[in-house]
Scaffold this active site. Structure first.
Site, PDB file in Angstrom:
ATOM      1  N   GLY A  49      23.503 -35.682 -22.553  1.00 46.33           N
ATOM      2  CA  GLY A  49      23.842 -36.224 -21.247  1.00 46.33           C
ATOM      3  C   GLY A  49      25.311 -36.019 -20.942  1.00 46.33           C
ATOM      4  O   GLY A  49      25.692 -35.640 -19.839  1.00 46.33           O
ATOM      5  N   ASN A  53      34.776 -36.126 -25.161  1.00 44.48           N
ATOM      6  CA  ASN A  53      36.024 -35.466 -25.519  1.00 44.48           C
ATOM      7  C   ASN A  53      37.184 -36.187 -24.824  1.00 44.48           C
ATOM      8  O   ASN A  53      37.189 -36.317 -23.597  1.00 44.48           O
ATOM      9  CB  ASN A  53      36.004 -33.999 -25.069  1.00 44.48           C
ATOM     10  CG  ASN A  53      34.688 -33.310 -25.365  1.00 44.48           C
ATOM     11  OD1 ASN A  53      34.253 -33.238 -26.501  1.00 44.48           O
ATOM     12  ND2 ASN A  53      34.050 -32.811 -24.321  1.00 44.48           N
ATOM     13  N   GLU A  69      30.731 -42.912 -21.493  1.00 46.12           N
ATOM     14  CA  GLU A  69      31.695 -41.965 -22.062  1.00 46.12           C
ATOM     15  C   GLU A  69      33.119 -42.519 -22.035  1.00 46.12           C
ATOM     16  O   GLU A  69      33.894 -42.300 -22.969  1.00 46.12           O
ATOM     17  CB  GLU A  69      31.622 -40.628 -21.322  1.00 46.12           C
ATOM     18  CG  GLU A  69      30.256 -39.959 -21.357  1.00 46.12           C
ATOM     19  CD  GLU A  69      29.671 -39.855 -22.758  1.00 46.12           C
ATOM     20  OE1 GLU A  69      30.421 -39.546 -23.700  1.00 46.12           O
ATOM     21  OE2 GLU A  69      28.462 -40.104 -22.909  1.00 46.12           O
ATOM     22  N   GLU A 117      30.314 -32.297 -31.202  1.00 49.23           N
ATOM     23  CA  GLU A 117      29.710 -33.364 -31.997  1.00 49.23           C
ATOM     24  C   GLU A 117      28.292 -32.956 -32.417  1.00 49.23           C
ATOM     25  O   GLU A 117      27.518 -32.480 -31.583  1.00 49.23           O
ATOM     26  CB  GLU A 117      29.653 -34.666 -31.190  1.00 49.23           C
ATOM     27  CG  GLU A 117      29.257 -35.854 -32.055  1.00 49.23           C
ATOM     28  CD  GLU A 117      29.241 -37.157 -31.269  1.00 49.23           C
ATOM     29  OE1 GLU A 117      29.562 -38.197 -31.845  1.00 49.23           O
ATOM     30  OE2 GLU A 117      28.895 -37.135 -30.079  1.00 49.23           O
TER      31      GLU A 117
END
Length: 901
Positions: free
Chosen positions: A299, A303, A336, A165
């Protein structure tokens, strides 16, 4: 090749031709960890709408060996399977395929990061594109890169890993590298037999090749964007597997750190269950690996199925970690995993929408962690993060949360506090205004309507608005309102308002005006403000909250028979408040009826208005004294006070240091005497972090002799006798000892840095070392930033040293001298963070002039950094604001200590 100027960067068409769309990828990679390179081949099934002889896709820093276009699946799959990854046997294979295979020319354009395939035949419909290529495992922590660590036998080990990204998948394999061009991915990794190989989906097959390597074949993924693909290869270990409603969850790490994985597994299990229930959609992947990497620029990265982290953001032992360490791990893991739904399952169409991915994940992170550990009061501690966003958003150089993105590189400017913290804060403001259940209902509708596809921001507002129409209106709202209209005023203009409140009898006048420090600039003029008014009765009890959608500059609201009113009820509004004197006095009289977040807003707004020159410094200090006297022991509120004291310390520049120390002592010594230096059994968890803040501030700013002596004793016991203090106090102890500035202590800390017990301790020792002022020690630390310190950490060390009054001069010289090397060596996302340290150079001289401003101006003029332009502009404006403030209050500091009783 033509060099693109800023104008052509914005006018060139960086979007790929919509005529060719990917359907599936087969990716084969053979990384050579010792030589830091890789060979690969990719087969992309595409659909072409109109006949064409040319196919354009993305590629960067890749060498193309062979490329072909095939119209039949059988021939394409045969060529992909049989071709060597170095292309050595391709010519003979192509001859065998005869007319079914067209070998095409591949023209690479590194400036545009494109590969253009051109042949003689026209192709249409389902077409297969094959490319054989090679690349380098870089050390810039992007694309397919190398991470290193020293194993337990003191040998360096290399990990090949990815970070894609925003637009770096193209550095690992040729692809259609745009978020809306979703496809499925099947990954093959050929690696040394002893290494662990990981990708997004589970392993389907694993075989030993004729040359002794291991070929790992992964199952085909669901449809997703290229920036979410991941592959990791290295000498790594896996934790135990936790089954979360059928999803296998584990933590991947370097050898020797198994004891630090249990907490992340707990957070991961809780978050998966929490989000599946909140969204009413099962986790979209087939397995979930949380992967700790020694070198990582951000951080973490979401995925799908293979989430990558910095070690400090994933690995922690609850027995030795501080509460803030654990909170950090919980935050990042929850953030995440929220992306698995919001970002991975449903994805923005283009990079202008990246803010919504990150803002919503931050919002959901808070919800999940608040559910995981209610005793942490996570929404209260988020107040400091929101305050950081408001600090930037008060500048004329702020920006809207969402803005138009032409070149994908421009999306890098979105990875800041305005995206994450302001974005999450305005979502929280909206959720509290329309109601949590209504908000949840709208989110579920949004995800169900758009799963596996791409969206614009307006799609979310429309789903939330539909949900409001199915529910009763909030108290005080008499007619339906448009969520899109409200949120557009917060998303597409910079800044935020100050809500000003006065009263005449039972009639309250509520008005809005833009809040800014020195100039309005990019700050908006008027918002539709979702205000929650909290009425307080004379006996301290509460009436029902009253909602106002303030869509004009001024409105009068009648609320009868109340003793006080909070204009930011429960504290979630993204705005400042300014009360008439009588209303502010009534709030203090009813202080016990305010939530902690409302109290936080009072002190943070007071300091902001002091810097803005609307309030007198003494008013702020008296409010801090009031907090002390009412035993309002909240780390977030006192962080505002201690940060202010540190700012005053810079304004003093030695002239009034003693007065600032006296003020610090008067404010903080009664608190530490009350709560004690040592932890108390049964005390709230947040009190440990609060004690650390007070202890460290007293020792460093207050120069408190008892604290400084205690810190030295604890430090010597820790380092010489392995008697470690309470983990929450350790950072403060190191800060105080560093302020003592003894060479032997520096050497001892350096030993601790080289042999840490945890990733968090490594960073604690490193950052404490950066506070030593002795010229030789300072020079040693600065030299370490150019080699010995990991490139992911060095920019933050420099940033910290730029903020410190006693280290910033030599650090600025070091930055100027070595910036060209740093800009090449350090990961590009860390450069803006490093340069943000410029705003700390606010120390003034005897004439109230900035000591460093001219040097900074010359440096930035000579070293323009395109990716950091906005950050630098904001840092310079904040620097000027604080310099002006320091000059204004400098004289009042000479008797500052007498203003506090």
């Amino acid at each position: 090749m033509q060099n693109l100027t800023n104008d052509t960067l914005r006018t060139a068409d960086y979007r790929l031709d919509e005529n060719v769309k990917p359907i599936s990828y087969d990716i084969y990679l053979k990384p050579d960890l010792a030589e830091a390179k890789f060979n690969g081949k990719v087969l992309i099934k595409t659909n072409i709408s109109q006949p064409t002889k040319t196919i354009v896709l993305n590629g960067a820093e890749l060498s193309i060996s062979k490329s072909f276009v095939v119209d039949t699946a059988e021939t394409a799959e045969s060529l992909f399977k049989s071709a060597e990854s170095d292309g050595s046997n391709f010519e003979s294979l192509a001859i065998e395929a005869n007319s079914n295979c067209e070998i095409v020319d591949a023209l690479t354009d590194e400036q545009l990061e494109r590969i253009t395939l051109s042949g003689d035949k026209e192709h249409v419909g389902d077409v297969y594109v094959g490319i054989i290529f090679s690349g380098i495992l870089n050390d810039k922590l992007r694309g397919f890169y190398r991470s290193t660590f020293i194993d337990q036998s003191d040998k360096e080990q290399v990990i090949a890993t990815t970070h894609f990204e925003a637009t770096d998948a193209r550095r690992a394999f040729p692809c259609f590298d745009e978020p809306q061009l979703k496809a499925t991915f099947k990954v093959f990794l050929e690696v040394e037999s002893s290494l662990l190989a990981i990708s997004n989906w589970p392993i389907e097959n694993e075989t030993i090749t004729s040359n002794g390597t291991k070929l790992v074949e992964f199952e085909r993924t669901m449809i997703m964007s290229t920036y979410l693909v991941a592959f990791i290869v290295g000498n790594l270990e896996a934790s135990k597997v936790v089954d979360v409603d059928g999803v296998p969850l584990r933590v991947i790490h370097v050898p020797g750190k198994t004891s630090m994985t249990d907490f992340a597994l707990q957070v991961g299990e809780h978050s998966l269950k929490f989000f599946a229930e909140y969204f009413k959609i099962p986790y979209p992947g087939k397995k979930l690996d949380l992967i700790a990497l020694p070198d990582f620029a951000f951080g973490a990265m979401e995925n799908l199925g293979a989430v990558t982290f910095r070690e400090t953001a994933l690995l922690a032992n609850p027995e030795t970690a501080s509460r803030s360490d654990l909170e950090r791990v919980a935050d990042v893991v929850a953030h995440e995993l929220a992306h698995m739904w919001f970002g991975d399952l449903v994805t923005m169409k283009w990079w202008n929408g990246i803010w919504l991915n990150e803002a919503f994940a931050t919002f959901m992170e808070m919800l999940a962690v608040d559910s995981f550990r209610p005793e942490w009061y996570r929404w209260v501690t988020f107040g400091l993060s929101r305050e950081a966003a408001m600090g930037v958003d008060s500048l004329s150089s702020t920006r809207p949360i969402e803005f138009e993105v032409f070149h994908p590189r421009e999306a890098e400017a979105m990875f800041d506090v305005l995206t994450y913290q302001k974005g999450a804060a305005v979502l929280r403001m909206l959720e509290q205004f329309i109601g949590p259940e209504v908000f949840k209902d709208g989110i579920r509708q949004y995800l169900q309507n758009h799963k596996y596809s791409n969206t614009e921001t307006s799609d979310l507002w429309d789903a939330l608005e539909d949900a409001t129409k199915r529910s009763p209106l909030p108290n005080g709202i008499s007619e339906a309102f448009s969520v899109r209209k409200i949120m557009d005023t917060w998303i597409f203009q910079g800044g935020y308002p100050s809500i000003n409140v006065s009263r005449k009898n039972n009639l309250y006048e509520i008005s809005q005006s833009p809040f800014y420090y020195e100039a309005k600039g990019a700050i908006g003029s008027e918002w539709i403000v979702p205000i929650v008014l909290k009425p307080i009765n004379a006996d301290g009890t509460l009436k029902n909250n009253f909602h106002v959608a303030l869509d004009e500059l001024t409105r009068k609201v009648e609320i009868a028979e109340v003793s006080a009113i909070s204009a930011n009820g429960n504290g979630y509004g993204f705005y400042r408040t300014s009360y008439s004197k009588d209303l502010f006095s009534s709030l203090l009289d009813n202080y016990g009826s305010l939530s902690t977040l409302e109290k936080f807003n009072l002190i943070s707004d007071s300091w902001a208005n002091t810097v803005r020159e609307k309030n007198d410094l003494n008013e702020f200090l008296q409010l801090a004294r009031f907090m002390r006297d009412t035993k309002t022991y909240d780390i977030n509120m006192w962080s505002i006070v201690t940060s202010a004291l540190n700012s005053l310390f810079k304004a003093s520049n030695g002239i009034s240091d003693e007065q600032i120390s006296i003020t610090c002592e008067k404010l903080l010594r009664p608190i530490i005497d009350d709560i004690g230096i040592e932890p108390v059994s049964g005390e709230p968890e947040t009190q440990k972090s609060f004690r650390s803040l007070i202890y460290g501030s007293l020792g460093v700013i207050g120069k408190d002799s008892r604290i400084r002596s205690d810190a030295k004793i604890k430090f010597d016991l820790m380092m010489n006798e392995d008697k470690w203090p309470d983990p929450d106090l350790m950072g403060a102890i190191l800060d105080v000892v560093a302020d003592l500035d003894q060479v032997t202590d520096y050497d001892t800390m350096f030993r601790g840095y080289l042999n840490p017990k945890s990733p968090q301790d490594e960073i604690r020792f490193l950052m404490a070392m950066s506070s030593f002022k002795d010229p030789k020690l300072l020079e040693k630390t600065l030299e370490m930033t150019m080699g010995e310190i990991r490139t992911q950490n060095a920019p933050f060390v420099i940033q910290s040293m730029l903020f410190d009054r006693d280290t910033q001069g030599p650090t600025l010289d070091h930055l100027i001298t070595n910036f060209a090397i740093m800009n090449e060596k350090f990961p590009s996302p860390t450069i803006p963070r490093m340069l943000d340290g410029i705003r700390g150079l606010s120390t003034i001289d005897d004439n109230s002039d900035s000591i460093y401003k001219n040097k900074v101006d010359t440096f930035l003029q000579d070293h323009p950094v395109e990716a950091s332009n906005l950050t630098v502009k904001q840092a310079r404006e904040r620097l000027k604001t604080i310099i002006d403030f320091n000059a204004r209050i400098k004289e009042s500091l000479k008797d500052l200590g007498s203003q506090i009783q």
